[in-house]
Design an enzyme around this catalytic site. Structure first.
Site, PDB file in Angstrom:
ATOM      1  N   ASP A  95       1.059  -1.195  -0.159  1.00 34.84           N
ATOM      2  CA  ASP A  95      -0.115  -0.293   0.388  1.00 34.84           C
ATOM      3  C   ASP A  95       0.811   1.136  -0.427  1.00 34.84           C
ATOM      4  O   ASP A  95       2.682   1.600   0.311  1.00 34.84           O
ATOM      5  CB  ASP A  95      -0.947   0.167   0.920  1.00 34.84           C
ATOM      6  CG  ASP A  95      -0.438  -0.377   2.624  1.00 34.84           C
ATOM      7  OD1 ASP A  95       0.843  -0.468   3.043  1.00 34.84           O
ATOM      8  OD2 ASP A  95      -0.948   0.567   3.023  1.00 34.84           O
ATOM      9  N   GLU A 188       0.135  -1.840   5.719  1.00 37.59           N
ATOM     10  CA  GLU A 188       1.638  -1.291   6.365  1.00 37.59           C
ATOM     11  C   GLU A 188       1.449   0.192   6.628  1.00 37.59           C
ATOM     12  O   GLU A 188       1.302   0.437   7.971  1.00 37.59           O
ATOM     13  CB  GLU A 188       2.593  -1.086   5.947  1.00 37.59           C
ATOM     14  CG  GLU A 188       3.827  -1.054   6.271  1.00 37.59           C
ATOM     15  CD  GLU A 188       4.154  -0.064   6.850  1.00 37.59           C
ATOM     16  OE1 GLU A 188       5.177   0.874   8.395  1.00 37.59           O
ATOM     17  OE2 GLU A 188       4.358   1.298   5.937  1.00 37.59           O
TER      18      GLU A 188
HETATM   19 ZN   LIG Z   1       6.405   2.508   4.259  1.00 42.20          ZN
END
Ligand SMILES: [Zn+2]
Length: 420
Positions: A95, A188
């Site tokens: 992401d 993340e």
């Molecule tokens: Zn990162």
């Protein structure tokens, strides 16, 4: 030092990177599910296909969008005969941050950069006079945004570097290595991705995230992080007859926000100083809420901030009789330093690999966290390696191609050093 051909490596990396950043993978800071956004599936599926295309037989795409693949050891290193090498993990995230737009990224590849100021959309610019790291790229290749979006080098540079390393190792079986586990994770940036990682299926005894910034920066230390939600409850009545009765929750929230110490804000701190950061505030007469993040390298330091918020809440209640304030703090991740230091070879091999490929490394505290921080907490020590990306989470994000190549080379040497 390994005789690795930089040009060959760069040729693996640049087209991959340019392709990955065009896929829209912005995550949602308030995730309802993992992954938080559907675009992350597009990149995960592409990577799983590419890994199979490179010849890996063991490639899994989980129900929650984790790509887990295994590069087998070279003959004699995997256990059938000869010494058994430990499995090493390489980790990057799919992401991109929601702090800046991430859809329709138009990466601009500049070959042989002339060292001059680069004008971008909306009056933004890349200014070498203000950025010595950029000035130092003169004569090299860089990739930047057009100014309308972030670039996504965080963390697609990391993904490209891992994919490039796998491709190079497969093309060069003379480089002996043990088993390598490749892990690409969703979400993340939201801090919510790791709980769905099928930890019990992982074989890695140590992992390395490719999720850092400029050349040479290696990170074994990150913040202790807490997220805090504060709820304010007031008392509502028509403003015309409110005297002595109304308790305005919106004003309570603003009073609370005004108590946050400005010298301990992200904009006033760097290095080893922690902070309070107000992320959002909203409300009306009846209810209001504020969202904060607290950061400190020292665990007691972050707990001190949680306790301070509780005192501020009590102070607001005293200022607004009849109003109620609740503080709900949740741990997000912990400083990984202690756990990494328990396994000194994890950092030693990283330092040796850097030195062997001619990278002058510096250990730097991460003023944030990575999935590596959480993985370390779960028992797999996971330092973080630079990717060559600069100005993460912004529309002036850019990537140094030579630094990306250096990171990939470092990974190849690191994998080689872990052979038994
Ligand atoms: Zn990162």
């Amino acid at each position: 030092m390994l005789p690795i051909d930089d040009a060959a490596l760069t040729a693996y990396l640049v087209p991959r990177f340019l392709n990955y950043v065009r896929i829209w993978t912005t995550s949602d800071r308030h995730p309802q599910a993992t992954p938080s956004t559907p675009g992350q599936w597009d990149l995960a599926k592409l990577l799983a296909e590419e890994l199979r295309g490179l010849g890996l037989a063991d490639v899994t795409l989980t129900d929650h969008c984790y790509v887990i693949a295994r590069l087998p050891a070279t003959p004699g290193r995997g256990g059938t005969e000869g010494p058994i090498a430990p499995t090493i993990g390489l980790l990057a995230h799919l992401d991109t941050s929601s702090d800046a737009p991430g859809k329709d990224v138009h990466p601009q590849l500049v070959k042989n950069y002339n060292g001059k100021r680069i004008e971008l959309a909306d009056g933004l610019a890349l200014d070498p006079a203000a950025e010595p790291d950029l000035a130092a790229q003169q004569g090299g290749d860089i990739i930047h945004t057009d100014g309308t979006t972030l670039l996504g080098a965080d963390d697609k540079a990391g993904i490209a570097e891992i994919m490039g390393a796998v491709e190079y190792l497969l093309a060069h079986p003379e480089i002996e290595h043990g088993p390598v586990e490749i892990i690409f994770t969703p979400d993340e940036e939201t801090g919510a991705g790791l709980p769905e990682l099928p930890l019990d299926t992982l074989k890695a005894v140590a992992c390395y995230t490719l999720d850092g910034g400029p050349m040479g920066e290696l990170e074994i230390e990150c913040f202790n992080a807490y997220g805090v939600e504060v709820q304010f409850t007031g008392k509502v009545i028509h403003p015309g007859t409110a005297r002595g009765i109304l308790v305005n929750a919106a004003l309570m929230a603003s009073s609370f926000a005004a108590m946050l110490p400005r010298p301990e804000s992200p904009e006033a701190t760097d290095g080893y100083y922690g902070y309070y950061c107000l992320m959002s505030i909203e409300g009306n007469h009846e209810t209001a809420s504020a969202e904060l993040i607290l950061r400190d390298f020292d665990h007691d330091g972050v707990l001190r901030r949680v306790a301070a918020l509780e005192r501020f809440a009590a102070a607001v209640e005293a200022q607004f009789p009849g109003g109620k304030v609740t503080v709900n703090a949740k741990r997000q991740y912990l400083n990984m330093r202690e756990k990494i230091e328990e396994r000194p070879e994890v950092l030693e091999k990283l330092k040796t690999a850097a030195a062997n490929v001619g990278v002058a490394f510096k250990l730097k505290p991460i003023r944030g966290g990575t999935d590596g921080s959480r993985l370390t907490e779960l028992g797999i020590p996971t330092p973080n390696i630079f990717t060559g990306g600069h100005n993460f989470h912004s529309r002036i994000e850019w990537l140094s191609v030579s630094e990306m190549t250096a990171a990939c080379k470092l990974v190849i040497e690191l994998v080689r050093l872990w052979r038994a």
